[in-house]
Design a protein around this motif. Sequence first.
Motif, PDB file in Angstrom:
ATOM      1  N   SER A 142       0.819  -1.215   0.000  1.00 19.09           N
ATOM      2  CA  SER A 142       0.000   0.000   0.000  1.00 19.09           C
ATOM      3  C   SER A 142       0.848   1.259   0.000  1.00 19.09           C
ATOM      4  O   SER A 142       1.888   1.321   0.652  1.00 19.09           O
ATOM      5  CB  SER A 142      -0.919   0.030   1.237  1.00 19.09           C
ATOM      6  N   ALA A 143       0.350   2.254  -0.725  1.00 22.15           N
ATOM      7  CA  ALA A 143       0.930   3.596  -0.710  1.00 22.15           C
ATOM      8  C   ALA A 143      -0.181   4.594  -0.426  1.00 22.15           C
ATOM      9  O   ALA A 143      -1.330   4.399  -0.847  1.00 22.15           O
ATOM     10  CB  ALA A 143       1.601   3.921  -2.044  1.00 22.15           C
ATOM     11  N   MET A 144       0.152   5.648   0.272  1.00 23.38           N
ATOM     12  CA  MET A 144      -0.802   6.727   0.514  1.00 23.38           C
ATOM     13  C   MET A 144      -0.152   8.043   0.121  1.00 23.38           C
ATOM     14  O   MET A 144       0.976   8.328   0.534  1.00 23.38           O
ATOM     15  CB  MET A 144      -1.232   6.779   1.977  1.00 23.38           C
ATOM     16  N   ARG A 145      -0.850   8.811  -0.695  1.00 17.03           N
ATOM     17  CA  ARG A 145      -0.362  10.143  -1.059  1.00 17.03           C
ATOM     18  C   ARG A 145      -0.743  11.099   0.062  1.00 17.03           C
ATOM     19  O   ARG A 145      -1.920  11.254   0.390  1.00 17.03           O
ATOM     20  CB  ARG A 145      -0.977  10.575  -2.398  1.00 17.03           C
ATOM     21  N   LEU A 146       0.261  11.719   0.669  1.00 14.18           N
ATOM     22  CA  LEU A 146       0.006  12.519   1.861  1.00 14.18           C
ATOM     23  C   LEU A 146      -0.853  13.739   1.580  1.00 14.18           C
ATOM     24  O   LEU A 146      -1.627  14.163   2.441  1.00 14.18           O
ATOM     25  CB  LEU A 146       1.341  12.965   2.484  1.00 14.18           C
ATOM     26  N   GLU A 147      -0.748  14.302   0.401  1.00 13.67           N
ATOM     27  CA  GLU A 147      -1.461  15.555   0.114  1.00 13.67           C
ATOM     28  C   GLU A 147      -2.976  15.391   0.146  1.00 13.67           C
ATOM     29  O   GLU A 147      -3.692  16.320   0.551  1.00 13.67           O
ATOM     30  CB  GLU A 147      -1.021  16.110  -1.245  1.00 13.67           C
ATOM     31  N   ASP A 148      -3.484  14.239  -0.293  1.00 14.70           N
ATOM     32  CA  ASP A 148      -4.941  14.056  -0.321  1.00 14.70           C
ATOM     33  C   ASP A 148      -5.385  12.736   0.299  1.00 14.70           C
ATOM     34  O   ASP A 148      -6.563  12.396   0.266  1.00 14.70           O
ATOM     35  CB  ASP A 148      -5.475  14.155  -1.748  1.00 14.70           C
TER      36      ASP A 148
END
Length: 274
Positions: free
Chosen positions: A251-257
Motif C-alpha cells: 500500500s501507498a498513501m499520497r500525503l497531500e490528499d
Amino acid sequence: MATYAIGDIQGCYSSFRRLLDLIEFDAAIDRLWLVGDIVNRGPQSLETLRFVKQSDDAMIMVLGNHDLHLLMVDAGIVRCGKGDTIQPILDAPDRDELLHWLRHQRLFFNEGDHALVHAGLLPEWSVPKAARLAREVEAALRSDDYSYVFSQIYGNEPNYWCDDLTDTERLRVIINAMTRMRVCSIDGRIDFTFKGNLQDIPDGFLPWFDMPDRASRDHTIICGHWSALDLYVSDTVAALDSGCVWNRQLSAMRLEDRKVFQIRCDKRIVTDSG
C-alpha cells in the motif's frame, strides 16, 4: 510534486517496483516515505536495499525491526533465523557500504503535520519529544561503538517509559516502542507478544494509537509493522502494513490528499510471522 508513504516492503522488490509504476513515481520531483522493514522475509532484500540506497535523495526511510535485525546479524549479536532472507546481503560484495548506509538511517522523521515511525509512539511522547529520543538512538547506532550498543538493546524490559531511564535501558525502550509496539496497557506498558487483529486484543490493552490523551495526536503518524491490522487510516494515524510479504497487498498513501494505492503482491514465500 507529491509525497507518498509506502508500507512494509520486506524484500518484495518486484512488488515495490510495480507499486512505484502504479503511482507514476518520479524521483526527480516526488518524494517517498518508507515505514521501515525494507528487508527480510521476501525474496529480494538485496535488490530492495540497493535500490532504496541509490534513490536516497528521493526517499526517506525509518528503521524497522527487520532492518535492525539485519544489522544485529552483521554485528554478530544474533544469527539468521529460519525465515530470514538476508543472507544475500551479507554475502554481497558491497555489503559494508550497504550496511553502513542502513545503520545511518533515521529511527523517526517528522515534517509539518506528519510523522514517520515503523511501529508507534508511547502515549506520553509528543512528536517533538519522540524526535529528540530518536536522535539519542541514532547517535548511538552511528557511533564507533555501535556493536556494543547492539549487544545491549535486545530484550523486552523495561516495557514502559520513564524519563529517568538511563543508558542502554533508555535506548532499549525507545527502540522497542518505535519498532516493535502494537498495543499498550492502560498504564502504558507494551505487550510484545500480541500480533493479532483489533478484535483479538486482550482485555486491559489498547492499540497504541487509541491510548487516552496520546500526546502525538496533533500529528498524523505514518507507520507499519502491524500486518494483522491491515491497512488502517484514521484522522491521526495511517498504518500501511497490508501484508505484502504474506501474499496480500503493498500500500501507498499520497500525503497531500490521502489517496490510497494498492497492488496485489507476489506469491507468498514465508512460513511464519516476524
